[in-house]
Design a protein around this motif. Sequence first.
Motif, PDB file in Angstrom:
ATOM      1  N   UNK A  45      60.719 -23.509 117.056  1.00 55.03           N
ATOM      2  CA  UNK A  45      61.663 -24.406 116.818  1.00 55.03           C
ATOM      3  C   UNK A  45      61.291 -24.866 118.234  1.00 55.03           C
ATOM      4  N   UNK A  46      61.656 -26.155 118.523  1.00 51.37           N
ATOM      5  CA  UNK A  46      61.614 -26.770 119.764  1.00 51.37           C
ATOM      6  C   UNK A  46      62.968 -26.674 120.491  1.00 51.37           C
ATOM      7  N   UNK A  47      64.190 -26.329 119.699  1.00 51.93           N
ATOM      8  CA  UNK A  47      65.564 -26.260 120.410  1.00 51.93           C
ATOM      9  C   UNK A  47      65.468 -24.945 120.741  1.00 51.93           C
ATOM     10  N   UNK A  48      64.934 -23.590 119.799  1.00 53.20           N
ATOM     11  CA  UNK A  48      64.460 -22.352 119.880  1.00 53.20           C
ATOM     12  C   UNK A  48      63.963 -21.804 121.227  1.00 53.20           C
ATOM     13  N   UNK A  49      62.818 -22.954 121.459  1.00 46.65           N
ATOM     14  CA  UNK A  49      61.841 -22.461 122.795  1.00 46.65           C
ATOM     15  C   UNK A  49      62.755 -23.456 123.660  1.00 46.65           C
ATOM     16  N   UNK A  50      63.280 -23.960 123.246  1.00 43.51           N
ATOM     17  CA  UNK A  50      64.084 -24.443 125.075  1.00 43.51           C
ATOM     18  C   UNK A  50      65.077 -24.123 125.682  1.00 43.51           C
ATOM     19  N   UNK A  51      65.879 -23.082 124.236  1.00 41.53           N
ATOM     20  CA  UNK A  51      66.983 -22.132 124.676  1.00 41.53           C
ATOM     21  C   UNK A  51      67.952 -22.684 124.504  1.00 41.53           C
ATOM     22  N   UNK A  52      68.009 -23.339 123.533  1.00 42.37           N
ATOM     23  CA  UNK A  52      69.764 -23.715 123.592  1.00 42.37           C
ATOM     24  C   UNK A  52      70.184 -23.000 122.754  1.00 42.37           C
ATOM     25  N   UNK A  53      71.485 -22.102 122.894  1.00 42.30           N
ATOM     26  CA  UNK A  53      72.417 -21.096 122.690  1.00 42.30           C
ATOM     27  C   UNK A  53      72.906 -21.650 121.717  1.00 42.30           C
ATOM     28  N   UNK A  54      73.325 -21.135 119.809  1.00 43.16           N
ATOM     29  CA  UNK A  54      74.045 -21.229 119.222  1.00 43.16           C
ATOM     30  C   UNK A  54      73.581 -20.063 118.190  1.00 43.16           C
ATOM     31  N   UNK A  55      74.903 -19.518 118.687  1.00 48.10           N
ATOM     32  CA  UNK A  55      74.480 -18.012 117.512  1.00 48.10           C
ATOM     33  C   UNK A  55      74.541 -18.157 116.690  1.00 48.10           C
ATOM     34  N   UNK A  56      75.615 -18.969 116.068  1.00 47.00           N
ATOM     35  CA  UNK A  56      75.843 -18.699 114.436  1.00 47.00           C
ATOM     36  C   UNK A  56      76.430 -20.522 113.680  1.00 47.00           C
ATOM     37  N   UNK A  57      75.568 -21.374 114.355  1.00 48.37           N
ATOM     38  CA  UNK A  57      75.746 -22.313 113.928  1.00 48.37           C
ATOM     39  C   UNK A  57      76.286 -23.876 113.893  1.00 48.37           C
ATOM     40  N   UNK A  58      76.817 -24.042 115.247  1.00 48.69           N
ATOM     41  CA  UNK A  58      77.300 -24.780 116.250  1.00 48.69           C
ATOM     42  C   UNK A  58      76.492 -26.196 116.054  1.00 48.69           C
ATOM     43  N   UNK A  59      75.433 -26.126 116.099  1.00 47.42           N
ATOM     44  CA  UNK A  59      74.682 -27.313 116.433  1.00 47.42           C
ATOM     45  C   UNK A  59      74.074 -27.309 114.214  1.00 47.42           C
ATOM     46  N   UNK A  60      73.093 -26.095 113.839  1.00 47.62           N
ATOM     47  CA  UNK A  60      72.231 -26.347 112.516  1.00 47.62           C
ATOM     48  C   UNK A  60      73.526 -26.523 111.487  1.00 47.62           C
ATOM     49  N   UNK A  61      74.989 -26.448 111.616  1.00 43.60           N
ATOM     50  CA  UNK A  61      76.396 -26.417 109.876  1.00 43.60           C
ATOM     51  C   UNK A  61      77.021 -26.982 110.578  1.00 43.60           C
ATOM     52  N   UNK A  62      77.752 -26.861 112.039  1.00 44.53           N
ATOM     53  CA  UNK A  62      78.955 -27.881 111.954  1.00 44.53           C
ATOM     54  C   UNK A  62      78.521 -29.629 112.640  1.00 44.53           C
ATOM     55  N   UNK A  63      77.638 -29.454 113.779  1.00 47.91           N
ATOM     56  CA  UNK A  63      77.005 -30.848 113.992  1.00 47.91           C
ATOM     57  C   UNK A  63      76.286 -31.303 113.197  1.00 47.91           C
ATOM     58  N   UNK A  64      76.022 -30.372 112.339  1.00 46.18           N
ATOM     59  CA  UNK A  64      74.786 -31.189 112.348  1.00 46.18           C
ATOM     60  C   UNK A  64      75.806 -31.712 110.347  1.00 46.18           C
ATOM     61  N   UNK A  65      76.719 -30.915 110.091  1.00 46.62           N
ATOM     62  CA  UNK A  65      77.293 -30.982 108.949  1.00 46.62           C
ATOM     63  C   UNK A  65      78.301 -32.950 108.909  1.00 46.62           C
ATOM     64  N   UNK A  66      78.817 -32.635 109.993  1.00 50.48           N
ATOM     65  CA  UNK A  66      79.829 -33.342 110.653  1.00 50.48           C
ATOM     66  C   UNK A  66      78.978 -34.648 110.906  1.00 50.48           C
ATOM     67  N   UNK A  67      77.660 -34.655 111.988  1.00 51.74           N
ATOM     68  CA  UNK A  67      76.671 -35.781 111.932  1.00 51.74           C
ATOM     69  C   UNK A  67      76.567 -36.359 110.243  1.00 51.74           C
ATOM     70  N   UNK A  68      76.514 -35.927 109.280  1.00 49.31           N
ATOM     71  CA  UNK A  68      76.564 -36.419 108.315  1.00 49.31           C
ATOM     72  C   UNK A  68      77.461 -37.288 107.556  1.00 49.31           C
ATOM     73  N   UNK A  69      78.329 -36.344 107.613  1.00 45.52           N
ATOM     74  CA  UNK A  69      79.317 -37.014 107.044  1.00 45.52           C
ATOM     75  C   UNK A  69      79.999 -38.213 107.721  1.00 45.52           C
ATOM     76  N   UNK A  70      80.190 -38.470 108.731  1.00 41.95           N
ATOM     77  CA  UNK A  70      79.867 -39.925 109.418  1.00 41.95           C
ATOM     78  C   UNK A  70      79.004 -40.802 109.563  1.00 41.95           C
ATOM     79  N   UNK A  71      77.889 -40.359 109.051  1.00 38.53           N
ATOM     80  CA  UNK A  71      76.471 -41.321 108.478  1.00 38.53           C
ATOM     81  C   UNK A  71      76.903 -42.114 107.014  1.00 38.53           C
TER      82      UNK A  71
END
Length: 452
Positions: free
Chosen positions: A165-191
């Motif tokens: 996955x491109x963010x994984x290979x880039x070295x982005x740290x997301x231990x348990x879901x700040x991007x995949x869960x919370x930013x993902x859900x929050x941005x979806x809610x706004x949309x």
Amino acid sequence: MPPGITTLAADAPTLSAANTGFMLICSALVMIMTPGLAFFYGGMVRVKSTLNMLMMSFISLGIVTILWVLYGFSLAFGTDIGSFIGWSSDFAGLSGIGITQLWDGYTIPVYVFAVFQLMFAIITPALISGALADRVKFTSWALFITLWVTVVYFPVAHWVWGAGGWLFELGVIDFAGGTAVHINAGAAALGVILVIGKRVGFKKDAMRPHSLPLVMLGAGLLWFGWFGFNAGSWLGNDDGVGAVMFVNTQVATAAAMLAWLGYEKLRHGSFTTLGAASGAVAGLVAITPSGGAISPLGAIAVGAIAGVLCAMAVGLKYKFGYDDSLDVVGVHLVGGVAGSLLIGFFATGGVQSDAKGLFYGGGLDQLGKQAVGVFAVLAYSLVVSAVLAFLLDRTIGMRVDEDDEISGIDQVEHAETAYDFSGAGGGAAPRTTGSAPISDSTAAAQTKKVDA
């Protein structure tokens, strides 16, 4: 999530009964977070929307489970295709997995990893529902979940946690879901809320929580379950990283709750139970991506910063005019962004990985990577979610009729009410005058007089 978790290795280590049991318990803890979220959201809405709010979370347990088994696990954690998505025919239907087959490099079965990740996939769309209270057709919501996890959550989970996955290979740290869960859900809610619009009476009618005890119960269940959510994301308990994450989860949550309450007292003059519950959730959100990269002192800072930022952010809906009913954008999007970016400042280089933040001599390198991850997920989820909502709104319709919204979505969508007030204060035995019982019709007539 730890690295190297996307393929099965022939030289996988021996199965650990301790780690397997630990991960099964963590999976159950994450599962209980979805009912906890339902109670948290359910107490925050008005009485007439309580059941609908509960059901918008509960339905995710059914829909996402089936989709995950059929193809979701394969899309998220199968062999990488173009750094965007995964696929493995063995994972589709979970049909090609041996019961003792271990996840790559770990001491737990593939089935255990799959069910743990399933619970993350379930709660993420449920988080979105809080922004849409009072006004969305239940059938449309169920279809939205189906489409959203397929084209948004499963790909983003692969970007962030799947090897290749491109963010994984880039070295982005997301231990348990700040991007995949919370930013993902929050941005979806706004949309979605930008497409479907405001509730009837937004900024005019009182829309206060109907049951703060229910909110506190939900927050407590979320806090409890979040230990499995966070500590379990290291997929074992052999090297102490999971223990650090467990401690940081508690520390950041406490700091965020206190910071939110302090801001609330200075800004509004009161310490509220809703503020305590919301502050705790803000801290849980912020520590989710960062807790494996920072120290407990860093967790205090992350929690306190997130508590204040999220408390400030929840008022933006009134300033900018978007109706985020239960502050999903203010807490989950803002908290997820804060927790993810603060890794670039507070990462010590001595826990989850050797990546260091600015305050520990690491320069701006990790902060730059975190920013790429944050804004890539935010933009993708916002745009795609808005498009999905637009298509559904133009076809089957997303919103209930205005009259139905005013009268109460529980009756319209579920033919039920959360509370039966008709017998409040009454007993089962018939009332009597002397020795003659009062008939049901007479009792009803008397009740009408009292009500009038």
